[in-house]
Design a protein around this motif. Structure first.
Motif, PDB file in Angstrom:
ATOM      1  N   GLN A 151       1.202  -0.904   0.503  1.00  0.00           N
ATOM      2  CA  GLN A 151      -0.095  -0.130  -0.048  1.00  0.00           C
ATOM      3  C   GLN A 151       0.493   1.233  -0.001  1.00  0.00           C
ATOM      4  OE1 GLN A 151      -2.757  -0.399   3.407  1.00  0.00           O
ATOM      5  NE2 GLN A 151      -2.875  -2.513   2.960  1.00  0.00           N
ATOM      6  N   LYS A 152       0.686   1.790  -1.001  1.00  0.00           N
ATOM      7  CA  LYS A 152       1.481   3.264  -1.214  1.00  0.00           C
ATOM      8  C   LYS A 152       1.709   4.194   0.104  1.00  0.00           C
ATOM      9  CE  LYS A 152       2.637   2.588  -4.834  1.00  0.00           C
ATOM     10  NZ  LYS A 152       4.517   2.700  -5.853  1.00  0.00           N
ATOM     11  N   LEU A 153       0.458   4.464   0.728  1.00  0.00           N
ATOM     12  CA  LEU A 153       0.713   4.963   2.219  1.00  0.00           C
ATOM     13  C   LEU A 153       1.485   4.686   2.888  1.00  0.00           C
ATOM     14  CD1 LEU A 153      -2.863   7.177   1.076  1.00  0.00           C
ATOM     15  CD2 LEU A 153      -0.307   7.458   0.931  1.00  0.00           C
ATOM     16  N   ARG A 154       1.597   2.866   3.239  1.00  0.00           N
ATOM     17  CA  ARG A 154       2.038   2.789   4.506  1.00  0.00           C
ATOM     18  C   ARG A 154       3.396   2.176   4.525  1.00  0.00           C
ATOM     19  NH1 ARG A 154      -1.009  -2.105   7.510  1.00  0.00           N
ATOM     20  NH2 ARG A 154       0.311  -1.184   8.797  1.00  0.00           N
ATOM     21  N   ASP A 155       4.187   1.929   5.306  1.00  0.00           N
ATOM     22  CA  ASP A 155       5.419   1.766   5.758  1.00  0.00           C
ATOM     23  C   ASP A 155       5.665   0.242   4.842  1.00  0.00           C
ATOM     24  OD1 ASP A 155       8.182   2.446   6.250  1.00  0.00           O
ATOM     25  OD2 ASP A 155       7.418   0.524   7.477  1.00  0.00           O
ATOM     26  N   PRO A 156       6.314   0.138   4.593  1.00  0.00           N
ATOM     27  CA  PRO A 156       6.626  -1.242   4.075  1.00  0.00           C
ATOM     28  C   PRO A 156       6.923  -2.470   5.362  1.00  0.00           C
ATOM     29  CG  PRO A 156       7.511   0.350   2.130  1.00  0.00           C
ATOM     30  CD  PRO A 156       7.588   0.741   3.732  1.00  0.00           C
ATOM     31  N   ILE A 157       7.601  -2.208   6.226  1.00  0.00           N
ATOM     32  CA  ILE A 157       7.739  -3.163   7.000  1.00  0.00           C
ATOM     33  C   ILE A 157       7.015  -3.075   7.866  1.00  0.00           C
ATOM     34  CG2 ILE A 157       9.171  -2.759   9.733  1.00  0.00           C
ATOM     35  CD1 ILE A 157      10.859  -3.972   7.624  1.00  0.00           C
ATOM     36  N   ASP A 158       6.312  -1.853   8.403  1.00  0.00           N
ATOM     37  CA  ASP A 158       4.893  -1.430   9.161  1.00  0.00           C
ATOM     38  C   ASP A 158       3.645  -2.401   8.296  1.00  0.00           C
ATOM     39  OD1 ASP A 158       5.846   0.049  10.757  1.00  0.00           O
ATOM     40  OD2 ASP A 158       4.885   1.973  10.311  1.00  0.00           O
ATOM     41  N   GLU A 159       3.648  -2.762   6.764  1.00  0.00           N
ATOM     42  CA  GLU A 159       2.346  -3.900   6.950  1.00  0.00           C
ATOM     43  C   GLU A 159       3.278  -5.183   6.864  1.00  0.00           C
ATOM     44  OE1 GLU A 159       0.470  -3.227   2.850  1.00  0.00           O
ATOM     45  OE2 GLU A 159       2.107  -1.549   2.572  1.00  0.00           O
ATOM     46  N   ARG A 184      24.464  11.478  18.402  1.00  0.00           N
ATOM     47  CA  ARG A 184      25.223  10.879  17.032  1.00  0.00           C
ATOM     48  C   ARG A 184      24.390   8.973  16.558  1.00  0.00           C
ATOM     49  NH1 ARG A 184      29.118  11.858  21.005  1.00  0.00           N
ATOM     50  NH2 ARG A 184      29.177   9.680  22.010  1.00  0.00           N
ATOM     51  N   TRP A 185      23.162   9.300  16.871  1.00  0.00           N
ATOM     52  CA  TRP A 185      22.281   7.715  16.495  1.00  0.00           C
ATOM     53  C   TRP A 185      22.566   7.543  15.022  1.00  0.00           C
ATOM     54  CZ3 TRP A 185      18.105   8.740  13.199  1.00  0.00           C
ATOM     55  CH2 TRP A 185      17.700   9.079  12.894  1.00  0.00           C
ATOM     56  N   ARG A 186      22.829   8.562  14.526  1.00  0.00           N
ATOM     57  CA  ARG A 186      22.703   8.493  12.360  1.00  0.00           C
ATOM     58  C   ARG A 186      23.816   7.322  12.298  1.00  0.00           C
ATOM     59  NH1 ARG A 186      19.077  10.993   9.671  1.00  0.00           N
ATOM     60  NH2 ARG A 186      18.419  13.106  10.429  1.00  0.00           N
ATOM     61  N   ALA A 189      18.608   3.245   7.416  1.00  0.00           N
ATOM     62  CA  ALA A 189      20.021   4.687   7.333  1.00  0.00           C
ATOM     63  C   ALA A 189      18.638   4.943   6.305  1.00  0.00           C
ATOM     64  CB  ALA A 189      20.658   3.745   6.750  1.00  0.00           C
ATOM     65  N   THR A 190      18.155   4.719   5.267  1.00  0.00           N
ATOM     66  CA  THR A 190      17.121   5.692   3.768  1.00  0.00           C
ATOM     67  C   THR A 190      16.100   6.602   5.109  1.00  0.00           C
ATOM     68  OG1 THR A 190      18.111   3.419   2.800  1.00  0.00           O
ATOM     69  CG2 THR A 190      16.437   5.391   1.607  1.00  0.00           C
ATOM     70  N   PRO A 191      15.587   7.351   4.605  1.00  0.00           N
ATOM     71  CA  PRO A 191      14.549   8.051   4.772  1.00  0.00           C
ATOM     72  C   PRO A 191      13.468   7.991   4.473  1.00  0.00           C
ATOM     73  CG  PRO A 191      16.424   9.122   3.596  1.00  0.00           C
ATOM     74  CD  PRO A 191      17.137   8.371   3.727  1.00  0.00           C
ATOM     75  N   PRO A 192      12.741   7.391   5.149  1.00  0.00           N
ATOM     76  CA  PRO A 192      11.089   6.886   4.593  1.00  0.00           C
ATOM     77  C   PRO A 192      10.620   7.117   3.299  1.00  0.00           C
ATOM     78  CG  PRO A 192      10.923   7.169   7.298  1.00  0.00           C
ATOM     79  CD  PRO A 192      12.968   8.394   6.655  1.00  0.00           C
ATOM     80  N   ALA A 193      10.491   8.411   2.629  1.00  0.00           N
ATOM     81  CA  ALA A 193      10.274   8.850   2.137  1.00  0.00           C
ATOM     82  C   ALA A 193      10.641   7.968   1.037  1.00  0.00           C
ATOM     83  CB  ALA A 193      10.120   9.899   2.048  1.00  0.00           C
ATOM     84  N   ASP A 194      11.990   7.308   1.247  1.00  0.00           N
ATOM     85  CA  ASP A 194      13.154   6.885  -0.344  1.00  0.00           C
ATOM     86  C   ASP A 194      13.405   5.494   0.103  1.00  0.00           C
ATOM     87  OD1 ASP A 194      13.466   9.988  -1.403  1.00  0.00           O
ATOM     88  OD2 ASP A 194      15.108  10.240   0.320  1.00  0.00           O
TER      89      ASP A 194
END
Length: 240
Positions: free
Chosen positions: A72-80, A198-200, A223-228
Motif C-alpha cells: 500500500q503506497k501510504l504505509r511503511d513496508p516494514i509496518d505492513e 550520534r544515533w545516525r 538508514a534510508t529516509p522513509p520517503a525514499d
C-alpha cells in the motif's frame, strides 16, 4: 483453561521462525511505572506480550512478504509486514480477544498508545537505559532520551508491537527482570551519548558484542529516509 506458558509457546511457534521474539507481562506492571495518562485500560493482571523483531526478520519475514504482497503506497513496508504477521498470529486464537498495539500508533492528542521501551523492560525483553540509571550524570540541563538494549543483540533489534489478551488474566505470572548488560557507569554514559547525539552512525547498537547484527542491506534500508525506501526496494528489484 489455557495458560500463559501455552500461549507463549503458540506465539513463538507463529513468530520466531520469521525473526520475532515474544515476552509476556502483566499490564499492571507496565502501568505501575508510568503516569496515569500512559496507562493501558485493562485490569492489572491482564496478560500481554511484547513482540520484538531481531536481525533475521529482514530475510525471514520482510523479503518474502515483499515478494508475495502488493504494498500500500501510504504505509511503511516494514509496518505492513509486521501487521501481516501479527494478524496471522492473532488468527491462531479465534476464541480470544486479542488487541494489537503497534509501535507507531498515537492517540488523537499525539500521545503514543503505548511506551514500547517501558513494555520491553517490564517484560524482561530488553533493559531500558535512562538518564536515571547514571549516577551523578554529566549532562546538566540537556534532555536525553533512553534506549533499550538486548542482552543478545545489543541495539540490533526493534520493538514492534504489544499483543493484549484482553479477557485473559495471569495473576501468577512471574516477572522476569531484563538483563543489565551495560552495568558500568562509563558504558552507560557512552551508550546514552551515542544514542542521543550520534544515533545516525548506529554506534550505540554495538554497545556490546551482538550475537547477530543487521546485514549491510538491512542497515542501508533502515538508514534510508522513509520517503525514499520504496525507491530503494524498486532498485533492488524487491517489489512485486
Amino acid at each position: 483453561m489455557v495458560t500463559h506458558v501455552e500461549l507463549q509457546e503458540d506465539l513463538q511457534d507463529a513468530l520466531l521462525p520469521f525473526g520475532f521474539e515474544v515476552y509476556p507481562f502483566q499490564v499492571g506492571r507496565y502501568n505501575a511505572v508510568l503516569q496515569p495518562a500512559f496507562h493501558l485500560n485493562y485490569p492489572e493482571d491482564t496478560l500481554a506480550f511484547v513482540v520484538l523483531s531481531i536481525p533475521s526478520m529482514f530475510e525471514r519475514a520482510f523479503k518474502p512478504f515483499l515478494g508475495q504482497h502488493k504494498l500500500q503506497k501510504l504505509r511503511d513496508p516494514i509496518d505492513e509486514c509486521v501487521s501481516y504477521h501479527m494478524m496471522l498470529a492473532k488468527e491462531r486464537f479465534p476464541s480470544h480477544k486479542v488487541d494489537v498495539i503497534y509501535d507507531y500508533e498515537l492517540h488523537p492528542n499525539r500521545r503514543p498508545k503505548i511506551l514500547m521501551q517501558t513494555a520491553a523492560h517490564v517484560s524482561g525483553a530488553a533493559y531500558y537505559y535512562q538518564r536515571k540509571d547514571v549516577l551523578q550524570d554529566p549532562w546538566g540541563e540537556k534532555k536525553l532520551f533512553g534506549v533499550c538494549i538486548h542482552a543478545r543483540f545489543g541495539g540490533w533489534f526493534a520493538i514492534r508491537a504489544v499483543l493484549v489478551f484482553a479477557e485473559l488474566r495471569a495473576p501468577g505470572l512471574e516477572q522476569i527482570l531484563p538483563i543489565d548488560c551495560v552495568p558500568s557507569r562509563e558504558a552507560r554514559i557512552q551508550l546514552l551519548e551515542d544514542f542521543n547525539f550520534r544515533w545516525r552512525d548506529g554506534k550505540y547498537r554495538d554497545v556490546l558484542p551482538a550475537e547477530e547484527r543487521y546485514s549491510a542491506e538491512q542497515t542501508l534500508y533502515f538508514a534510508t529516509p522513509p520517503a525514499d525506501r520504496m525507491k530503494l526496494l524498486e532498485l533492488w528489484g524487491q517489489l512485486q
